[in-house]
Design a protein around this motif. Structure first.
Motif, PDB file in Angstrom:
ATOM      1  N   UNK A  65       0.488  -2.396  -7.802  1.00 28.69           N
ATOM      2  CA  UNK A  65      -0.487  -3.450  -7.521  1.00 28.69           C
ATOM      3  C   UNK A  65      -1.510  -3.565  -8.651  1.00 28.69           C
ATOM      4  N   UNK A  66      -1.924  -4.797  -8.947  1.00 26.84           N
ATOM      5  CA  UNK A  66      -2.870  -5.032 -10.040  1.00 26.84           C
ATOM      6  C   UNK A  66      -4.317  -5.155  -9.566  1.00 26.84           C
ATOM      7  N   UNK A  67      -4.514  -5.603  -8.337  1.00 27.04           N
ATOM      8  CA  UNK A  67      -5.864  -5.860  -7.847  1.00 27.04           C
ATOM      9  C   UNK A  67      -6.072  -5.240  -6.466  1.00 27.04           C
ATOM     10  N   UNK A  68      -7.333  -5.117  -6.071  1.00 27.53           N
ATOM     11  CA  UNK A  68      -7.637  -4.613  -4.738  1.00 27.53           C
ATOM     12  C   UNK A  68      -7.129  -5.582  -3.672  1.00 27.53           C
ATOM     13  N   UNK A  69      -7.250  -6.879  -3.932  1.00 22.27           N
ATOM     14  CA  UNK A  69      -6.803  -7.857  -2.935  1.00 22.27           C
ATOM     15  C   UNK A  69      -5.298  -7.764  -2.697  1.00 22.27           C
ATOM     16  N   UNK A  70      -4.534  -7.454  -3.738  1.00 25.45           N
ATOM     17  CA  UNK A  70      -3.078  -7.342  -3.559  1.00 25.45           C
ATOM     18  C   UNK A  70      -2.728  -6.124  -2.710  1.00 25.45           C
ATOM     19  N   UNK A  71      -3.533  -5.071  -2.805  1.00 21.11           N
ATOM     20  CA  UNK A  71      -3.345  -3.883  -1.967  1.00 21.11           C
ATOM     21  C   UNK A  71      -3.583  -4.238  -0.502  1.00 21.11           C
ATOM     22  N   UNK A  72      -4.720  -4.895  -0.254  1.00 20.35           N
ATOM     23  CA  UNK A  72      -5.088  -5.254   1.114  1.00 20.35           C
ATOM     24  C   UNK A  72      -4.086  -6.253   1.700  1.00 20.35           C
ATOM     25  N   UNK A  73      -3.699  -7.232   0.917  1.00 24.64           N
ATOM     26  CA  UNK A  73      -2.758  -8.252   1.402  1.00 24.64           C
ATOM     27  C   UNK A  73      -1.399  -7.648   1.749  1.00 24.64           C
ATOM     28  N   UNK A  74      -0.966  -6.662   0.979  1.00 28.58           N
ATOM     29  CA  UNK A  74       0.305  -6.000   1.262  1.00 28.58           C
ATOM     30  C   UNK A  74       0.259  -5.326   2.625  1.00 28.58           C
TER      31      UNK A  74
ATOM     32  N   UNK B 140      -1.846  -5.924   5.034  1.00 28.58           N
ATOM     33  CA  UNK B 140      -2.074  -6.942   6.056  1.00 28.58           C
ATOM     34  C   UNK B 140      -0.751  -7.576   6.474  1.00 28.58           C
ATOM     35  N   UNK B 141       0.087  -7.871   5.495  1.00 29.66           N
ATOM     36  CA  UNK B 141       1.387  -8.469   5.765  1.00 29.66           C
ATOM     37  C   UNK B 141       2.270  -7.522   6.567  1.00 29.66           C
ATOM     38  N   UNK B 142       2.181  -6.230   6.265  1.00 26.35           N
ATOM     39  CA  UNK B 142       3.029  -5.234   6.927  1.00 26.35           C
ATOM     40  C   UNK B 142       2.379  -4.590   8.152  1.00 26.35           C
ATOM     41  N   UNK B 143       1.190  -5.081   8.507  1.00 25.51           N
ATOM     42  CA  UNK B 143       0.441  -4.600   9.675  1.00 25.51           C
ATOM     43  C   UNK B 143       0.180  -3.088   9.595  1.00 25.51           C
ATOM     44  N   UNK B 144      -0.193  -2.640   8.389  1.00 26.71           N
ATOM     45  CA  UNK B 144      -0.456  -1.210   8.172  1.00 26.71           C
ATOM     46  C   UNK B 144      -1.870  -0.965   7.648  1.00 26.71           C
ATOM     47  N   UNK B 145      -2.761  -1.948   7.830  1.00 22.77           N
ATOM     48  CA  UNK B 145      -4.118  -1.852   7.276  1.00 22.77           C
ATOM     49  C   UNK B 145      -4.818  -0.559   7.692  1.00 22.77           C
ATOM     50  N   UNK B 146      -4.806  -0.251   8.983  1.00 19.78           N
ATOM     51  CA  UNK B 146      -5.536   0.906   9.491  1.00 19.78           C
ATOM     52  C   UNK B 146      -4.649   2.120   9.733  1.00 19.78           C
ATOM     53  N   UNK B 147      -3.423   2.039   9.296  1.00 17.84           N
ATOM     54  CA  UNK B 147      -2.485   3.148   9.480  1.00 17.84           C
ATOM     55  C   UNK B 147      -2.888   4.331   8.609  1.00 17.84           C
ATOM     56  N   UNK B 148      -2.844   5.537   9.187  1.00 12.31           N
ATOM     57  CA  UNK B 148      -3.175   6.744   8.439  1.00 12.31           C
ATOM     58  C   UNK B 148      -2.341   6.821   7.162  1.00 12.31           C
ATOM     59  N   UNK B 149      -3.015   6.951   6.019  1.00 12.36           N
ATOM     60  CA  UNK B 149      -2.314   7.073   4.746  1.00 12.36           C
ATOM     61  C   UNK B 149      -2.048   5.762   4.034  1.00 12.36           C
ATOM     62  N   UNK B 150      -2.371   4.633   4.658  1.00  8.77           N
ATOM     63  CA  UNK B 150      -2.147   3.352   3.991  1.00  8.77           C
ATOM     64  C   UNK B 150      -3.134   3.189   2.832  1.00  8.77           C
ATOM     65  N   UNK B 151      -2.731   2.398   1.831  1.00  7.09           N
ATOM     66  CA  UNK B 151      -3.603   2.200   0.677  1.00  7.09           C
ATOM     67  C   UNK B 151      -4.918   1.531   1.081  1.00  7.09           C
ATOM     68  N   UNK B 152      -4.844   0.604   2.012  1.00  9.44           N
ATOM     69  CA  UNK B 152      -6.046  -0.110   2.441  1.00  9.44           C
ATOM     70  C   UNK B 152      -7.001   0.822   3.167  1.00  9.44           C
ATOM     71  N   UNK B 153      -6.462   1.721   3.967  1.00  5.14           N
ATOM     72  CA  UNK B 153      -7.302   2.708   4.636  1.00  5.14           C
ATOM     73  C   UNK B 153      -7.929   3.663   3.610  1.00  5.14           C
ATOM     74  N   UNK B 154      -7.139   4.065   2.632  1.00  9.56           N
ATOM     75  CA  UNK B 154      -7.660   4.957   1.601  1.00  9.56           C
ATOM     76  C   UNK B 154      -8.719   4.271   0.748  1.00  9.56           C
ATOM     77  N   UNK B 155      -8.542   2.971   0.496  1.00 11.36           N
ATOM     78  CA  UNK B 155      -9.558   2.210  -0.217  1.00 11.36           C
ATOM     79  C   UNK B 155     -10.856   2.193   0.572  1.00 11.36           C
ATOM     80  N   UNK B 156     -10.750   2.054   1.865  1.00 10.08           N
ATOM     81  CA  UNK B 156     -11.936   2.079   2.734  1.00 10.08           C
ATOM     82  C   UNK B 156     -12.665   3.419   2.603  1.00 10.08           C
ATOM     83  N   UNK B 157     -11.926   4.512   2.540  1.00  6.49           N
ATOM     84  CA  UNK B 157     -12.533   5.830   2.424  1.00  6.49           C
ATOM     85  C   UNK B 157     -13.160   6.040   1.042  1.00  6.49           C
ATOM     86  N   UNK B 158     -12.541   5.518   0.008  1.00  5.69           N
ATOM     87  CA  UNK B 158     -13.131   5.597  -1.335  1.00  5.69           C
ATOM     88  C   UNK B 158     -14.434   4.816  -1.371  1.00  5.69           C
TER      89      UNK B 158
END
Length: 229
Positions: free
Chosen positions: A99-108, A110-128
């Protein structure tokens, strides 16, 4: 209660090793505060030049990867925070190959319904993002007119940024660890800063990181993702 005993047991070999490692952290911290402040200022400026709505993943992570030195200067009280933060940054560094951008991480996610899943990139971004905010709040408290102790500044910052999302066991362990924090003067020594230089560099980080945090939050909010997790 294992987390609590980790901090409170004087015979803990890992605690003794962490303390012995602090000398190495101080060597690495020479002008670290200035480097971190500059990195986030450059990141905020880059966002403005590119339109202000997104962040490129690699320069974002380059800036974020500098923060563990600050956690190290705070001693063993923040060792768990440092370990968690470093792991999340490492996951996102691996993700930057795809992924090149933060939005592409979140969109991925979001599309796969894994935003809040333990270990997902979007969840890890939230923790960072929470790690960035933890240091930001700590600096704001440290520079307050009341001249708070580091323990009070750090405890309040933790309660405001991370505690609402941690389990009781983690919160209890962090509370126990706060008793091991250095004094204000020792922190400045660890950072190789004076009151005057620390004030300048901390304020630079507070402003620049605040701009970056707003961008991350807006990525979530604009996609209907709440911030209460």
């Amino acid at each position: 209660m294992a987390l609590v005993s980790f901090f409170t047991n004087p015979n803990n070999d890992r605690i003794r090793k962490m303390k012995s490692d602090e000398g190495g952290d101080r060597k690495d911290s020479r002008k670290a505060l200035s480097s971190i402040a500059q990195a986030f200022e450059e990141l905020a400026d880059l966002v403005k030049k590119e339109g202000g709505g997104d962040l490129r993943l690699k320069p974002f992570l380059d800036a974020c990867s500098l923060l563990p030195v600050l956690f190290g200067c705070l001693g063993i009280a923040f060792k768990f925070a440092e370990m968690e933060y470093t792991a999340k940054v490492g996951d996102l560094q691996e993700a930057s190959k795809k992924f090149n951008t933060l939005s592409s991480v979140v969109d991925f996610d979001l599309k796969n319904k894994t935003v809040k899943l333990q270990g997902s990139h979007t969840r890890n971004l939230r923790r960072v993002r929470q790690g960035l905010d933890l240091i930001r709040e700590l600096f704001q408290n440290f520079l307050s007119a009341e001249k708070w102790s580091l323990k009070k500044a750090a405890t309040t910052a933790y309660q405001q940024t991370c505690a609402p999302y941690h389990t009781w066991a983690v919160r209890t362990a962090v509370s126990a660890g706060m008793c091991t924090l250095p004094s204000r003067d020792q922190l400045l020594l660890n950072l190789n800063e004076t009151d005057k230089t620390a004030d300048k560099e901390m304020r630079r980080y507070i402003k620049a990181s605040g701009d970056v945090i707003k961008i991350i939050d807006n990525l979530y909010i604009s996609r209907g993702i709440t911030l209460d997790w």
